[in-house]
Scaffold this motif. Structure first.
Motif, PDB file in Angstrom:
ATOM      1  N   ASN A  80       0.913  -1.141   0.064  1.00  0.00           N
ATOM      2  CA  ASN A  80      -0.027  -0.187   0.097  1.00  0.00           C
ATOM      3  C   ASN A  80       0.715   1.227   0.002  1.00  0.00           C
ATOM      4  N   VAL A 131      -1.851   5.896   6.654  1.00  0.00           N
ATOM      5  CA  VAL A 131      -2.451   6.596   5.661  1.00  0.00           C
ATOM      6  C   VAL A 131      -2.137   8.169   5.943  1.00  0.00           C
ATOM      7  N   THR A 159     -10.122   7.622   2.799  1.00  0.00           N
ATOM      8  CA  THR A 159     -10.397   6.218   3.023  1.00  0.00           C
ATOM      9  C   THR A 159     -11.862   5.811   3.470  1.00  0.00           C
TER      10      THR A 159
END
Length: 222
Positions: free
Chosen positions: A99, A138, A157
């Motif tokens: 990711n 993130v 997200t």
């Protein structure tokens, strides 16, 4: 956000397809970026391409097979059994740095096409212990990318705090429950739709769907 452009990190699975549908509802223009990282089922890329075409969004594939050269895991090696993590260990399907790399390259692609928003389907509620699905990661990467590229990207997200039942609920609210159920590929054995029903990905997906449908039919709010 309706007048802005977004890029969806897209695999053709349940989560990323739900995110793509969410993005189409939120942004004026949406593009998808898919990664060929030597995954054991190339139909994943074909599935993503078909969904993108059906939904009328651009589709771009980036070659990331270098990941396959760096780590051995069940998503890139057919000789490694798909197993869930036990006693605090990560599942055999964990791809280190995936990711991180995907979002970084998605940001470069976003800059190329003039998009400021990046959407990914990572989730900390049903995340199998993957460290690069966490909200803290993130947010940290978002800051790093903006500093590294002198941009003002926003990483979205939509599924971060949703369990699988709530993810199905979101798909239903987007009038796409059957679309997501029939068209997507989540199964670790490469079977579209409801999949094999036995692997960890299918088990999580199936239990979430059953929970959502039970509550929906019983009139219970999630």
């Amino acid at each position: 956000m309706r007048n802005e452009k977004a890029v969806v990190v897209f695999s053709g699975g349940q989560d990323s397809t739900t995110c793509l549908l969410w993005a189409l509802d939120q942004f004026k223009e949406v593009a998808t970026v898919t990664f060929d990282y030597g995954q054991r089922h190339l139909d994943e890329i074909n599935c993503a391409r078909e969904i993108a075409e059906e939904l009328g969004v651009s589709f771009h594939v980036l070659d990331m097979k270098l990941i396959n050269q760096l780590s051995a895991n069940a998503l890139t090696r057919k000789d490694i059994e798909v197993t869930a993590g036990e006693e605090g260990e990560l599942p055999s399907t964990f791809v280190p740095g995936r990711n991180h790399l995907f979002l970084s390259f998605a940001a470069v692609y976003a800059q190329t096409i003039g998009a400021r928003h990046i959407i990914t389907g990572v989730c900390e509620t049903d995340f199998s212990g993957y460290p690069d699905c966490r909200d803290s990661f993130v947010k940290s990467l978002n800051v790093t990318l903006n500093l590294a590229m002198d941009e003002q990207f926003v990483i979205h997200t939509p599924l971060m705090w949703l369990n699988k039942a709530e993810t199905w609920k979101l798909a239903d609210e987007l009038n796409a429950l059957d679309f997501v159920r029939e068209k997507t590929l989540t199964c670790y054995h490469g079977i579209r739709g409801d999949g094999c029903g036995n692997c960890p990905a299918c088990d999580l997906r199936k239990k979430g769907l059953e929970s959502y449908l039970e509550k929906k039919q019983g009139g219970t709010k999630l």
